[in-house]
Design an enzyme around this catalytic site. Structure first.
Site, short mmCIF file in Angstrom:
data_model
loop_
_atom_site.label_atom_id
_atom_site.label_comp_id
_atom_site.label_asym_id
_atom_site.label_seq_id
_atom_site.Cartn_x
_atom_site.Cartn_y
_atom_site.Cartn_z
N GLU A 18 -8.85 74.01 20.36
CA GLU A 18 -10.10 73.31 20.67
C GLU A 18 -10.34 73.18 22.17
O GLU A 18 -11.49 73.11 22.61
CB GLU A 18 -10.11 71.92 20.03
CG GLU A 18 -10.27 71.94 18.51
CD GLU A 18 -8.94 72.01 17.77
OE1 GLU A 18 -7.90 72.27 18.41
OE2 GLU A 18 -8.94 71.79 16.54
N PHE A 31 -5.94 59.46 7.71
CA PHE A 31 -5.42 60.78 8.09
C PHE A 31 -6.38 61.46 9.06
O PHE A 31 -7.58 61.51 8.82
CB PHE A 31 -5.20 61.65 6.84
CG PHE A 31 -4.74 63.04 7.19
CD1 PHE A 31 -3.51 63.25 7.78
CD2 PHE A 31 -5.55 64.14 6.93
CE1 PHE A 31 -3.09 64.53 8.12
CE2 PHE A 31 -5.13 65.42 7.26
CZ PHE A 31 -3.90 65.62 7.86
N GLN A 32 -5.84 61.98 10.13
CA GLN A 32 -6.62 62.63 11.20
C GLN A 32 -7.74 61.74 11.72
O GLN A 32 -8.84 62.19 12.02
CB GLN A 32 -7.16 63.99 10.73
CG GLN A 32 -6.02 65.00 10.52
CD GLN A 32 -6.49 66.44 10.40
OE1 GLN A 32 -7.57 66.70 9.91
NE2 GLN A 32 -5.66 67.37 10.84
N LYS A 65 -17.56 61.73 8.11
CA LYS A 65 -17.76 62.70 7.03
C LYS A 65 -18.85 62.27 6.04
O LYS A 65 -19.64 63.10 5.59
CB LYS A 65 -16.43 62.89 6.29
CG LYS A 65 -16.42 64.08 5.34
CD LYS A 65 -14.99 64.40 4.94
CE LYS A 65 -14.91 65.30 3.72
NZ LYS A 65 -15.72 66.50 3.75
N MET A 121 0.99 77.47 43.73
CA MET A 121 0.48 76.45 44.63
C MET A 121 1.52 75.34 44.84
O MET A 121 1.70 74.85 45.95
CB MET A 121 -0.83 75.88 44.08
CG MET A 121 -1.58 75.00 45.06
SD MET A 121 -1.96 75.87 46.60
CE MET A 121 -3.68 76.29 46.36
#
Lengths: 562, 186
Positions: free
Chosen positions: A49, A111-112, A161, A476
């Site tokens: 993502e 959940f999630q 949802k 760097m």
């Protein structure tokens, strides 16, 4: 027409003119995917993502449209945070849709489930949790408007949802009315007059331009101002491309790794005209000693940018384009020729600085210098490519040696400094500009932070070219350690680096390698001749430093000239 | 004149009355290292709008940033810094003080002088309700302190501008601000 929440999301995107989105499905967001696949919108399936947000970011920077990204709840949402924070720091317009657990479960540690609205509150311009399907279309309309207006920025919309299931009458709002939000576009005439008086009086003026010039499409107005009054121009990292990189008045970038003559010019100017820049610490160094002799004019659309880091004599809140246009109308006298004569001593002085300490490196016979790779890419793409970078030395060399002469050609994570930004951002840029050459100039460290997106370029046959400046180090930081930690290279040697050519091949792309200076040109030409994605592994000298450099917290005149 | 000294400021913000707004405001303070000394939130006449009154401390540059940053929040409708203007400020405190036989009369005298009220009485304690500005509350706490304060609860300040008078300096200041920072927001 009665539509479900999921259908409303897609319909609204179509109404906003969205043609491409970047995302990754998951349980909470499957309703939208079900609808999306039947719609004309093209979805690019990423592999992480974070990649999706950077792609939306790169897409926004090069297309001039709002970038859109779609992910699921919980980990899908948290994976977007780095990308959102980067877009926020760089003022990039994106809208991120995240899935959420059904409303009755919110707050239950379902959940999630994650409170993504809470998490992203400090790194979005604004965000929303949609609580009723009736609000959805209005929120999307507002989100796109907020993302691209005023000082642009990322907006997040969290979609439970059940909202995606519920149905309501769909009508996409035509107008937006927000009593709380009215950006100031028009610069106040009184302030413009005051600024004009200062500009006409100045003996040693410098224009310091930032990303705001690119966002507001005002590079031609900037050029007019600089040319009509013969004022030299420097830009920030984000401003590269706002002024032609081969122009006689061009000073190069300023700041920590800016050119010697740009920093010296700013340190000795008597008037600094800041346009769409925010006096970042990488630009100012020690603030008290930044442009100590100068009066400062600061043009910015965001009032909070003004007097945040430095005190300003003439603040001008407004769109850069509007302010520059108004300035240009007032400063036409006494004519270009006159000004060129008046500026002669100042330009002579700058020329002297430039000649004593130019940007330089020595390309020997054996090792490839990373700067040489960038210059060769510049040469062989005729300066017309879109260059994305990762973060670190690769980014600075790209900034120094690819002489950008068009806006929206340099894509880099300027504010947040995200390693792993460049490759996905390059993918977004390639989607937005299929006919342009897109290069990601990467380091061997950075590229491994989002290398999984190779699958995305291969699946979509996007011809992104990745030039890895492979020095085997986190370069760097190694440079910091060399200069300030007595060469104790703690954890910066990248033992275990993969064979990048084989990685490319494993994904079904082309992998090329150059080990000697004479191979650099031909390998770039070969990569350009290939239609698909290519990784080029440039094995470069391992301990090359970015020069010049101003150590953190030092004045801009205290440069280390390695 | 620039003022580099920290000064107390009472700032009032009209905001959308919806969940998360307070968190945006306080997050702005904590995220930038600004401190909130007191905070008061309640609905206004318009049920869609709440008023947040907060007291903070800082020099001119910090306060300018605070007000500009508050203004930048999408849910903030209007920000007023009351400092250097004519305004009325009040807070309320409940003070539970030990009330022995020999101190009761003294407490009631103080209550009378400060025009406050005893709102709860028990064999050992009086609970006193007092409203006023910060100075008045501090004064009564100083007086009651030696008698034995068990507990206090304070609301934090709320504030309101006094009705406008003609030809004041404030108008000039606001015109200058509008020129420099524009009429709009964000």
């Amino acid at each position: 027409m009665r539509l479900s929440g999921a259908e409303i999301v897609i319909e609204s995107l179509i109404q906003e003119g969205v043609t491409s989105i970047f995302g990754y499905p998951g349980a909470a967001i499957t309703d939208i995917y079900d609808t999306l696949d039947k719609s004309p919108i093209r979805h690019y399936l990423v592999r992480h993502e974070q990649g999706a947000v950077h792609m939306a970011d790169g897409y926004a920077r090069t297309s001039g449209k709002v970038g859109v990204c779609l992910v699921t709840s919980g980990p899908g949402a948290t994976n977007t945070v780095t990308g959102i924070a980067s877009a926020y720091m760089d003022s990039i317009p994106i809208v991120v849709f995240t899935g959420q657990v059904p409303t009755p479960l919110i707050g239950n540690d379902a959940f999630q489930e994650v409170d993504i609205v809470g998490i992203t509150r400090p790194c979005t311009k604004h965000n929303y949790l949609v609580k009723a399907v009736e609000d959805l279309a209005g929120i999307i309309k507002e989100a796109f408007y907020l993302a691209r207006s005023g000082r642009p920025g990322p907006i997040l919309i969290d979609l439970p949802k059940d909202i995606l299931h519920n149905k309501t009458e769909f009508k996409y709002p035509k107008k937006i009315e927000m009593r709380n939000y009215r950006p100031t576009y028009s610069a106040h005439p009184k302030q413009i007059e005051k600024a004009t008086a200062q500009i006409l009086k100045a003996k040693r003026p410098v224009i310091y331009a930032g990303g705001g010039v690119i966002t507001s499409h005002s590079s031609s107005e900037l050029k007019t101002l600089a040319e009509s009054l013969t004022i030299p121009v420097t830009t920030t990292l984000m401003g590269l491309g706002a002024f032609p990189g081969r122009h006689p008045l061009w000073l190069g970038m300023l700041g920590m790794h800016g050119t010697y003559w740009a920093n010296m010019s700013v340190a000795h100017c008597d008037l600094l005209i800041a346009v769409g820049a925010r006096f970042d610490d990488r630009v100012t160094g020690k603030v008290d000693l930044f442009a100590p002799e100068a009066r400062i004019i600061h043009i910015d659309i965001d009032p909070t940018s003004i007097r945040k880091n430095v005190s300003v004599d003439i603040p001008i809140v407004g769109d850069c384009k509007d302010a520059l246009t108004k300035l240009n109308q007032l400063v036409q006298k006494p004519g270009k020729q006159e000004w060129r004569k008046i500026r002669q001593p100042w330009l002579e002085q700058i020329k002297e600085w430039k000649e004593t300490h130019p940007l330089n490196y020595e390309q020997g016979k054996d090792e490839i210098k990373p700067q040489y790779v960038v210059e060769k890419i510049y040469e062989l793409t005729k300066g017309k490519a879109i260059i994305a970078t990762e973060v670190g030395q690769n980014q600075m060399w790209a900034a120094q040696y690819y002489h950008f002469d068009q806006p929206n050609s340099f894509i880099t994570s300027g504010g947040l400094g995200v390693m792993g930004y460049g490759f996905p951002a390059a993918i977004g840029a390639q989607v937005a500009c299929p006919d342009r050459i897109v290069f990601d100039i990467a380091g061997d460290g950075s590229i491994q932070m989002n290398i999984q997106e190779m699958a995305t370029v291969v699946a979509n046959q996007l011809p992104v070219k990745i030039a890895i400046l492979n020095n085997g180090y986190l370069g760097m930081v190694r440079q910091f350690q060399e200069l300030f930690y007595e060469k104790r290279y703690a954890q910066t040697f990248l033992k275990g680096n993969p064979d990048f050519v084989k990685i490319a091949e494993a994904y079904g792309a082309t992998g090329l390698r150059a080990k000697h200076p004479e191979e650099v040109g031909p390998v770039i030409e070969k990569a350009l001749s290939i239609k698909g994605p290519v990784i080029i592994d440039f094995v470069v000298s391992p301990e090359e430093c970015v020069s010049p450099m101003v150590p953190s917290g030092k004045a801009m005149t205290e440069m280390l000239l390695v | 004149m620039e003022n580099n000294q920290d000064q107390k400021h009472t700032i009032s913000a009209l905001v959308d009355n919806e969940p998360g707004v307070l968190s945006r405001v306080t997050g702005l303070f904590s995220g930038r290292g600004f401190n909130i000394e007191s905070l008061c939130v309640a609905e206004t006449m318009d049920p869609l709008v709440s008023r947040i009154t907060l007291v903070t401390r800082g020099n001119d540059q910090i306060i300018e940033q605070i007000t500009k940053q508050l203004n930048k929040l999408i849910n903030v409708i209007k920000v007023i810094d009351f400092t250097n203007t004519e305004f009325v400020e009040r807070e309320m405190a409940l003070i539970k003080v030990r009330a022995e036989a020999q101190t009761r009369a003294e407490i009631l005298r103080i209550v009378d002088i400060f025009r406050c009220k005893v709102v709860d009485v028990s064999p050992q304690f009086y609970t006193i309700e007092v409203t006023g500005n910060e100075g008045k509350i501090k004064a009564i706490l100083d007086l009651l302190g030696p008698l034995g304060i068990k507990e206090i609860a304070r609301t934090g300040a709320i504030a309101m501008a006094r009705s406008k008078k003609e030809g004041s300096l404030k108008r000039e200041k606001s015109v200058i601000l509008q020129e420099t920072f524009g009429g709009g927001k964000k």
